[in-house]
Design a protein around this motif. Structure first.
Motif, PDB file in Angstrom:
ATOM      1  N   HIS A  65       6.482  20.416  25.842  1.00 15.74           N
ATOM      2  CA  HIS A  65       7.199  19.995  24.800  1.00 15.74           C
ATOM      3  C   HIS A  65       7.932  21.219  23.955  1.00 15.74           C
ATOM      4  O   HIS A  65       7.041  21.761  23.013  1.00 15.74           O
ATOM      5  N   THR A  66       8.971  21.611  24.126  1.00 19.71           N
ATOM      6  CA  THR A  66       9.385  22.837  23.306  1.00 19.71           C
ATOM      7  C   THR A  66      10.758  22.452  22.892  1.00 19.71           C
ATOM      8  O   THR A  66      11.577  21.652  23.177  1.00 19.71           O
ATOM      9  N   HIS A  67      11.419  23.505  21.944  1.00 14.67           N
ATOM     10  CA  HIS A  67      12.705  23.402  21.782  1.00 14.67           C
ATOM     11  C   HIS A  67      13.188  24.802  21.600  1.00 14.67           C
ATOM     12  O   HIS A  67      12.992  25.488  20.522  1.00 14.67           O
ATOM     13  N   VAL A  68      13.989  25.417  22.749  1.00  9.31           N
ATOM     14  CA  VAL A  68      14.476  26.835  22.708  1.00  9.31           C
ATOM     15  C   VAL A  68      15.584  27.011  21.721  1.00  9.31           C
ATOM     16  O   VAL A  68      15.668  28.272  21.527  1.00  9.31           O
ATOM     17  N   PHE A  69      16.414  26.339  21.623  1.00  9.05           N
ATOM     18  CA  PHE A  69      17.777  26.327  20.903  1.00  9.05           C
ATOM     19  C   PHE A  69      18.584  27.459  21.494  1.00  9.05           C
ATOM     20  O   PHE A  69      19.289  28.074  20.609  1.00  9.05           O
ATOM     21  N   GLY A  70      18.482  27.484  22.707  1.00  2.00           N
ATOM     22  CA  GLY A  70      19.416  28.796  23.235  1.00  2.00           C
ATOM     23  C   GLY A  70      19.107  30.046  23.066  1.00  2.00           C
ATOM     24  O   GLY A  70      19.786  30.958  23.613  1.00  2.00           O
ATOM     25  N   ALA A 322       6.947  23.427  19.960  1.00  2.00           N
ATOM     26  CA  ALA A 322       7.712  24.698  19.449  1.00  2.00           C
ATOM     27  C   ALA A 322       9.141  24.680  19.151  1.00  2.00           C
ATOM     28  O   ALA A 322       9.975  24.325  20.086  1.00  2.00           O
ATOM     29  N   ASN A 323       9.393  24.789  17.703  1.00  2.00           N
ATOM     30  CA  ASN A 323      10.913  24.723  17.567  1.00  2.00           C
ATOM     31  C   ASN A 323      11.271  26.122  16.631  1.00  2.00           C
ATOM     32  O   ASN A 323      12.316  26.111  15.951  1.00  2.00           O
ATOM     33  N   TYR A 324      10.728  27.141  16.706  1.00  2.00           N
ATOM     34  CA  TYR A 324      10.969  28.422  16.115  1.00  2.00           C
ATOM     35  C   TYR A 324      12.127  28.838  16.380  1.00  2.00           C
ATOM     36  O   TYR A 324      12.415  29.040  17.710  1.00  2.00           O
ATOM     37  N   ARG A 325      12.828  29.675  15.554  1.00  2.00           N
ATOM     38  CA  ARG A 325      13.945  30.660  15.780  1.00  2.00           C
ATOM     39  C   ARG A 325      14.177  31.618  14.749  1.00  2.00           C
ATOM     40  O   ARG A 325      13.609  31.362  13.751  1.00  2.00           O
TER      41      ARG A 325
END
Length: 422
Positions: A65-70, A322-325
């Motif tokens: 489960h992650t969020h890469v945000f491109g 993970a949703n860091y950018r």
């Protein structure tokens, strides 16, 4: 590609410790696994041989489960910590998501990527209330069209948001049971798995009643009761608890520091992080699943639920959310946070070997990634070599000696220089 042999190494194959032996791979694929006391096969004259004495070889880690945000940099950072595959739960726009998945599939210097693309949510709900261009689902009649559109865009699975905004201090419309049931059915007919965001007891029950395949997050207001756990097991559902995100989203007790926050002070982690990522871990409060933290939410409930689910035979997968950018101080960062997730799974009651399975063979099996997650002939040479024995001390996953993604060794020293300059 030069054949590689890692000899005299402990081998955890994704399910169990095989003992000491050797693993050979070439052209991105594992070709041979031999364990003592089998006689050593003769090495090819062109093979590079690494002495694995004192080390353990693991399958490449999978964050479920992650969020890469491109951001390519997130996949670069993930790979630097041994995460060779990320499963992204919401990203857009579709063209950019598809392009990044393609690039990640072709490049050995990034973690591989699978994505849900655009998630399903209610009109005016979370997160669409702040994203007016996000497609929504107004009722059961729109479910089939929504799923068909996501599949056409290249989604690998369907993410369903079951959220009323209460954890963010607002009251918002949420998908109802009939709509979630219709979404799950439409996805099933198309061969797509469904993952439901559930962070409260009511949403967890609704998702279970609606027939979704996987639940992600866990309630913090109370532990899951025995009837819920028993039904989850009987119906063969899967849970991705995202413990590191839940821990960071609840008030810190005086008993101990947050496991996730402590990554910022661990030299095996912090020494390989860009400074802005290290600062986000230590001090950041953006992107948490409860904002602001509420005294009525207790992380101990999530730990208790994980143990109950695990004892009942429910597959528990390691996922961080993970949703860091770089432009947001989100403390759950890519790659590094999975090592905290493993430690928290052990704190919940899994053995270190079971936690490792939750980050290797189990997510591969439940997300249909048949080519990875296990050290066996014919599987991808996604591998992580660590010091010591992480089946005895889970923190040993942080002591990384080498990483291979598709048989190509990741240059961790070069990454460290890029991170220091970032």
């Amino acid at each position: 590609m030069q054949p590689m042999i890692i000899d005299n190494v402990r081998i955890f194959d994704g399910k169990r410790m095989l003992g000491r032996g050797s693993v050979e791979f070439a052209d991105g694929v594992i070709t041979r696994v031999m364990t003592d006391p089998a006689p050593r096969a003769s090495a090819s004259a062109s093979a590079e041989v690494i002495d694995g004495a004192g080390l353990t070889l693991l399958p490449g880690l999978i964050d479920a489960h992650t969020h890469v945000f491109g951001a390519e940099s997130n996949l670069d950072m993930a790979l630097a910590f041994g995460v060779t595959t990320e499963l992204d739960m919401f990203m857009g726009p579709p063209d950019a998501t598809r392009a990044l998945c393609t690039a990640a599939g072709e490049r050995a210097d990034l973690a591989d990527l699978r994505s849900a693309g655009l998630l399903a949510s209610a009109p005016g709900g979370h997160p669409g209330v702040t994203m007016p261009d996000l497609p929504t689902v107004a009722g059961p009649a729109q479910a089939d069209e929504f799923v068909a559109a996501r599949q056409a865009e290249g989604a690998h699975f369907i993410k369903i948001m079951v959220e009323d905004g209460a954890h963010h201090g607002v009251s918002l419309p949420a998908l109802d049971r009939a709509t979630v049931t219709a979404l799950a059915g439409a996805a099933r007919r198309r061969g797509l798995r469904t993952v439901a965001h559930v962070a409260a007891l009511w949403s967890a029950r609704l998702a279970l009643d609606s027939g979704v395949d996987m639940l992600t997050h866990l309630p913090l207001e109370a532990a899951l009761d025995d009837a819920f756990v028993r039904r989850t097991a009987e119906e063969k559902r899967v849970v991705i608890p995202t413990l590191v995100m839940l821990e960071m989203s609840t008030p810190q007790t005086s008993r101990s520091a947050h496991t996730g926050r402590s990554l910022a002070d661990d030299p095996q982690i912090a020494g390989h992080l860009p400074e802005h990522a290290r600062t986000a871990i230590a001090e950041g409060h953006e992107g948490l699943c409860i904002e602001p933290a509420s005294p009525g939410q207790h992380f101990a409930h999530a730990l208790s639920s994980v143990l109950s689910l695990h004892r009942a035979g429910v597959p528990v997968l390691a996922g961080t959310d993970a949703n860091y950018r770089p432009d947001r101080a989100c403390p759950v960062v890519h790659g590094a946070s999975l090592h905290a997730e493993l430690a928290l799974l052990v704190a919940a009651g899994l053995t270190p070997a079971e936690a490792l399975t939750a980050a290797t063979s189990a997510p591969a099996a439940h997300f249909g990634l048949a080519d990875r997650g296990v050290i066996a002939p014919g599987r991808r040479a996604d591998l992580v070599l660590v010091q010591g024995d992480p089946t005895k001390d889970i923190r040993r996953t942080r002591s990384i000696e080498a990483i291979w993604r598709g048989g190509v060794r990741f240059d961790r020293a070069a990454y460290g220089k890029r991170a220091a300059a970032a």
